[in-house]
Design a protein around this motif. Sequence first.
Motif, PDB file in Angstrom:
ATOM      1  N   MET A  74       0.845  -1.169   0.000  1.00 35.74           N
ATOM      2  CA  MET A  74       0.000   0.000   0.000  1.00 35.74           C
ATOM      3  C   MET A  74       0.889   1.230   0.000  1.00 35.74           C
ATOM      4  O   MET A  74       2.083   1.137  -0.100  1.00 35.74           O
ATOM      5  CB  MET A  74      -0.916  -0.031   1.222  1.00 35.74           C
ATOM      6  N   GLY A  75       0.305   2.403   0.135  1.00 32.88           N
ATOM      7  CA  GLY A  75       1.045   3.650   0.068  1.00 32.88           C
ATOM      8  C   GLY A  75       1.760   3.997   1.353  1.00 32.88           C
ATOM      9  O   GLY A  75       1.620   3.335   2.374  1.00 32.88           O
ATOM     10  N   GLN A  76       2.517   5.072   1.293  1.00 30.63           N
ATOM     11  CA  GLN A  76       3.246   5.584   2.444  1.00 30.63           C
ATOM     12  C   GLN A  76       2.277   6.276   3.405  1.00 30.63           C
ATOM     13  O   GLN A  76       1.380   6.991   2.980  1.00 30.63           O
ATOM     14  CB  GLN A  76       4.298   6.595   1.984  1.00 30.63           C
ATOM     15  N   LEU A  77       2.494   6.064   4.685  1.00 32.48           N
ATOM     16  CA  LEU A  77       1.674   6.708   5.698  1.00 32.48           C
ATOM     17  C   LEU A  77       2.294   8.037   6.101  1.00 32.48           C
ATOM     18  O   LEU A  77       3.514   8.210   6.042  1.00 32.48           O
ATOM     19  CB  LEU A  77       1.534   5.812   6.920  1.00 32.48           C
ATOM     20  N   ASP A  78       1.455   8.987   6.524  1.00 32.20           N
ATOM     21  CA  ASP A  78       1.989  10.267   6.988  1.00 32.20           C
ATOM     22  C   ASP A  78       2.489  10.125   8.422  1.00 32.20           C
ATOM     23  O   ASP A  78       2.487   9.041   8.997  1.00 32.20           O
ATOM     24  CB  ASP A  78       0.955  11.391   6.837  1.00 32.20           C
ATOM     25  N   LYS A  79       2.915  11.230   9.030  1.00 26.35           N
ATOM     26  CA  LYS A  79       3.494  11.179  10.374  1.00 26.35           C
ATOM     27  C   LYS A  79       2.505  10.704  11.437  1.00 26.35           C
ATOM     28  O   LYS A  79       2.905  10.255  12.498  1.00 26.35           O
ATOM     29  CB  LYS A  79       4.068  12.541  10.751  1.00 26.35           C
ATOM     30  N   ASN A  80       1.208  10.788  11.133  1.00 19.14           N
ATOM     31  CA  ASN A  80       0.181  10.319  12.069  1.00 19.14           C
ATOM     32  C   ASN A  80      -0.256   8.885  11.788  1.00 19.14           C
ATOM     33  O   ASN A  80      -1.203   8.397  12.392  1.00 19.14           O
ATOM     34  CB  ASN A  80      -1.035  11.242  12.021  1.00 19.14           C
ATOM     35  N   LEU A 118      -2.979   7.367   5.713  1.00 16.56           N
ATOM     36  CA  LEU A 118      -2.707   7.418   4.287  1.00 16.56           C
ATOM     37  C   LEU A 118      -3.148   8.782   3.764  1.00 16.56           C
ATOM     38  O   LEU A 118      -4.287   9.199   3.993  1.00 16.56           O
ATOM     39  CB  LEU A 118      -3.497   6.306   3.589  1.00 16.56           C
ATOM     40  N   THR A 119      -2.260   9.493   3.090  1.00 17.40           N
ATOM     41  CA  THR A 119      -2.624  10.799   2.549  1.00 17.40           C
ATOM     42  C   THR A 119      -3.536  10.611   1.342  1.00 17.40           C
ATOM     43  O   THR A 119      -3.573   9.529   0.729  1.00 17.40           O
ATOM     44  CB  THR A 119      -1.386  11.597   2.121  1.00 17.40           C
ATOM     45  N   LEU A 120      -4.261  11.655   0.975  1.00 17.16           N
ATOM     46  CA  LEU A 120      -5.147  11.592  -0.183  1.00 17.16           C
ATOM     47  C   LEU A 120      -4.343  11.274  -1.441  1.00 17.16           C
ATOM     48  O   LEU A 120      -4.756  10.460  -2.268  1.00 17.16           O
ATOM     49  CB  LEU A 120      -5.919  12.897  -0.348  1.00 17.16           C
ATOM     50  N   GLN A 121      -3.177  11.893  -1.570  1.00 18.26           N
ATOM     51  CA  GLN A 121      -2.331  11.640  -2.741  1.00 18.26           C
ATOM     52  C   GLN A 121      -1.914  10.170  -2.801  1.00 18.26           C
ATOM     53  O   GLN A 121      -1.992   9.543  -3.859  1.00 18.26           O
ATOM     54  CB  GLN A 121      -1.091  12.528  -2.702  1.00 18.26           C
ATOM     55  N   VAL A 125      -2.925   7.480  -5.730  1.00 19.00           N
ATOM     56  CA  VAL A 125      -1.873   6.754  -6.463  1.00 19.00           C
ATOM     57  C   VAL A 125      -2.050   5.254  -6.293  1.00 19.00           C
ATOM     58  O   VAL A 125      -1.966   4.487  -7.262  1.00 19.00           O
ATOM     59  CB  VAL A 125      -0.469   7.213  -6.004  1.00 19.00           C
ATOM     60  N   THR A 126      -2.312   4.803  -5.075  1.00 14.87           N
ATOM     61  CA  THR A 126      -2.488   3.377  -4.818  1.00 14.87           C
ATOM     62  C   THR A 126      -3.708   2.827  -5.548  1.00 14.87           C
ATOM     63  O   THR A 126      -3.658   1.749  -6.149  1.00 14.87           O
ATOM     64  CB  THR A 126      -2.609   3.118  -3.306  1.00 14.87           C
ATOM     65  N   ALA A 127      -4.809   3.570  -5.542  1.00 13.02           N
ATOM     66  CA  ALA A 127      -6.024   3.126  -6.230  1.00 13.02           C
ATOM     67  C   ALA A 127      -5.795   3.032  -7.736  1.00 13.02           C
ATOM     68  O   ALA A 127      -6.199   2.057  -8.377  1.00 13.02           O
ATOM     69  CB  ALA A 127      -7.185   4.061  -5.921  1.00 13.02           C
ATOM     70  N   ASP A 157      -4.719  -0.320 -12.551  1.00 12.88           N
ATOM     71  CA  ASP A 157      -3.847  -0.537 -13.700  1.00 12.88           C
ATOM     72  C   ASP A 157      -3.278  -1.948 -13.700  1.00 12.88           C
ATOM     73  O   ASP A 157      -3.281  -2.635 -14.724  1.00 12.88           O
ATOM     74  CB  ASP A 157      -2.720   0.498 -13.690  1.00 12.88           C
ATOM     75  N   VAL A 158      -2.814  -2.403 -12.548  1.00 14.64           N
ATOM     76  CA  VAL A 158      -2.233  -3.748 -12.445  1.00 14.64           C
ATOM     77  C   VAL A 158      -3.275  -4.818 -12.738  1.00 14.64           C
ATOM     78  O   VAL A 158      -3.010  -5.778 -13.474  1.00 14.64           O
ATOM     79  CB  VAL A 158      -1.609  -3.959 -11.046  1.00 14.64           C
TER      80      VAL A 158
END
Length: 66
Positions: free
Chosen positions: A1-7, A10-13, A17-19, A24-25
């Motif tokens: 999955m995507g990178q998590l923020d400091k809290n 998962l950020t909206l960005q 990107v992950t979705a 695509d995959v």
Amino acid sequence: MGQLDKNGLLTLQELVVTALATADVVAKILIDKGIVTQKEFDLKLFSERANYQAMLQRVSGAFVDA
């Protein structure tokens, strides 16, 4: 999955990107395995894109063109 923020969220960005990458995959795997053709995928994508645009237009009242 995507990178998590400091809290640890998962950020909206990252979510977008992950979705997009996931969709695509999955499409590429289905096409590579011959389950659907590229043409079938493209036609369905065009149709679904129109549906999403209509839905967004109803919700926002503005035409969404990407």
